[in-house]
Design an enzyme around this catalytic site. Structure first.
Site, PDB file in Angstrom:
ATOM      1  N   ASP A   1       0.881  -1.169   0.000  1.00 46.52           N
ATOM      2  CA  ASP A   1       0.000   0.000   0.000  1.00 46.52           C
ATOM      3  C   ASP A   1       0.917   1.216   0.000  1.00 46.52           C
ATOM      4  OD1 ASP A   1      -1.607   2.184   0.607  1.00 46.52           O
ATOM      5  OD2 ASP A   1      -2.890   1.068   1.965  1.00 46.52           O
TER       6      ASP A   1
ATOM      7  N   TRP B   1       4.986  -3.614   7.948  1.00 44.75           N
ATOM      8  CA  TRP B   1       3.921  -4.609   7.964  1.00 44.75           C
ATOM      9  C   TRP B   1       4.353  -5.761   7.071  1.00 44.75           C
ATOM     10  CZ3 TRP B   1      -0.446  -7.224   6.314  1.00 44.75           C
ATOM     11  CH2 TRP B   1      -0.797  -7.148   4.973  1.00 44.75           C
TER      12      TRP B   1
ATOM     13  N   ASP C   1       8.201   1.268   4.658  1.00 47.59           N
ATOM     14  CA  ASP C   1       8.111   2.588   4.044  1.00 47.59           C
ATOM     15  C   ASP C   1       9.492   3.231   4.060  1.00 47.59           C
ATOM     16  OD1 ASP C   1       5.442   2.280   3.572  1.00 47.59           O
ATOM     17  OD2 ASP C   1       4.792   3.353   5.374  1.00 47.59           O
TER      18      ASP C   1
ATOM     19  N   ASN D   1      -1.928  -2.339   6.403  1.00 49.00           N
ATOM     20  CA  ASN D   1      -0.917  -1.670   5.584  1.00 49.00           C
ATOM     21  C   ASN D   1      -1.220  -0.198   5.321  1.00 49.00           C
ATOM     22  OD1 ASN D   1      -2.958  -1.796   3.713  1.00 49.00           O
ATOM     23  ND2 ASN D   1      -1.875  -3.125   2.266  1.00 49.00           N
ATOM     24  N   ASP D   2      -2.404   0.258   5.710  1.00 51.20           N
ATOM     25  CA  ASP D   2      -2.818   1.598   5.318  1.00 51.20           C
ATOM     26  C   ASP D   2      -2.388   2.662   6.320  1.00 51.20           C
ATOM     27  OD1 ASP D   2      -3.939   3.483   3.721  1.00 51.20           O
ATOM     28  OD2 ASP D   2      -5.989   3.187   4.408  1.00 51.20           O
TER      29      ASP D   2
ATOM     30  N   TRP E   1       4.322   3.838   8.021  1.00 51.27           N
ATOM     31  CA  TRP E   1       5.213   3.037   8.854  1.00 51.27           C
ATOM     32  C   TRP E   1       6.490   3.797   9.219  1.00 51.27           C
ATOM     33  CZ3 TRP E   1       3.677  -0.942  11.544  1.00 51.27           C
ATOM     34  CH2 TRP E   1       2.556  -1.645  11.125  1.00 51.27           C
TER      35      TRP E   1
ATOM     36  N   TYR F   1       6.614  10.331   4.818  1.00 55.33           N
ATOM     37  CA  TYR F   1       6.529   9.127   3.970  1.00 55.33           C
ATOM     38  C   TYR F   1       6.925   9.444   2.529  1.00 55.33           C
ATOM     39  CZ  TYR F   1       4.537   5.589   0.954  1.00 55.33           C
ATOM     40  OH  TYR F   1       4.379   4.652  -0.025  1.00 55.33           O
TER      41      TYR F   1
ATOM     42  N   THR G   1       7.392   2.867  -0.754  1.00 51.24           N
ATOM     43  CA  THR G   1       7.385   1.591  -0.039  1.00 51.24           C
ATOM     44  C   THR G   1       8.196   0.541  -0.792  1.00 51.24           C
ATOM     45  OG1 THR G   1       5.151   2.134   0.740  1.00 51.24           O
ATOM     46  CG2 THR G   1       5.858  -0.156   1.017  1.00 51.24           C
TER      47      THR G   1
HETATM   48  N1  ABN Z   1       2.352   2.468   4.087  1.00 47.85           N
HETATM   49  C1  ABN Z   1       2.225   3.509   3.174  1.00 47.85           C
HETATM   50  C2  ABN Z   1       1.292   4.572   3.607  1.00 47.85           C
HETATM   51  C3  ABN Z   1       1.801   5.765   4.073  1.00 47.85           C
HETATM   52  C4  ABN Z   1       0.938   6.756   4.504  1.00 47.85           C
HETATM   53  C5  ABN Z   1      -0.403   6.525   4.480  1.00 47.85           C
HETATM   54  C6  ABN Z   1      -0.899   5.322   4.019  1.00 47.85           C
HETATM   55  C7  ABN Z   1      -0.061   4.346   3.569  1.00 47.85           C
END
Ligand code: ABN
Length: 176
Positions: free
Chosen positions: A78, A103, A122, A151-152, A155, A164, A167
């Site tokens: 994700d 994750w 991430d 996963n949402d 990380w 972020y 990934t």
């Molecule tokens: N794991 C990636 C991610 C980052 C920020 C928000 C949602 C998903």
């Protein structure tokens, strides 16, 4: 030249020649190559080769894949694909750092039909990689209260720089 001197010189010549030949046999190029070859062949035959499985890492995704999110290792990703943002499928782009927590999903490798544990880390510390493809695959994902199966989220939460970027999908090993 007196005969005695002539005879002495001939004997001296023979001794020198014998020494030179012996030395060439011991230290010469052919001898070196033969010895090196024997040592290398012996090492190759005698050294134990550690078992390791190349299959999980064998097929890197082609850059022109029509559906980059469809690559098997991304089955539960994700996020933005790091391989499209200066990194690779398993390494963060320069200037970003791998998340300390991640994750973990389970994906089947179509080459051998086996399941592999994939760590979705991430990459943190750079702005979001909007130029890269965003994939939202959710194989095996569970609701948010099961943190390790969700996963949402970002990380990068445990990193110093929590921004972020993208990934990566890292093969951890075969799933039991
Ligand atoms: N794991 C990636 C991610 C980052 C920020 C928000 C949602 C998903």
């Amino acid at each position: 030249m007196p005969r005695i001197i002539d005879s002495l010189l001939k004997r001296f010549d023979k001794v020198v020649e014998a020494n030179v030949r012996s030395s060439a046999r011991t230290y010469g190029r052919r001898s070196f190559l033969a010895t090196t070859g024997t040592v290398l062949a012996g090492a190759a035959a005698g050294l134990p080769v550690l078992p390791f499985d190349r299959r999980a890492n064998a097929a890197e995704p082609a850059e022109d894949m029509t559906d980059p999110c469809g690559y098997w290792r991304h089955c539960a990703i994700d996020g933005f694909l790091c391989e499209q943002s200066g990194g690779t499928i398993r390494t963060c782009p320069p200037g970003s750092t791998t998340s300390a927590v991640s994750w973990v999903g389970t994906c089947a490798n179509p080459d051998d039909g086996k399941n592999y544990l994939i760590s979705y880390n991430d990459c943190c510390g750079k702005p979001a990689a909007f130029g890269a493809t965003f994939c939202n695959n959710n194989k095996g994902e569970r609701p948010g209260y099961r943190m390790g199966l969700y996963n949402d989220i970002n990380w990068c939460m445990a990193n110093a720089d929590k921004g972020y970027h993208c990934t990566v999908s890292i093969v951890m090993g075969a799933a039991e």
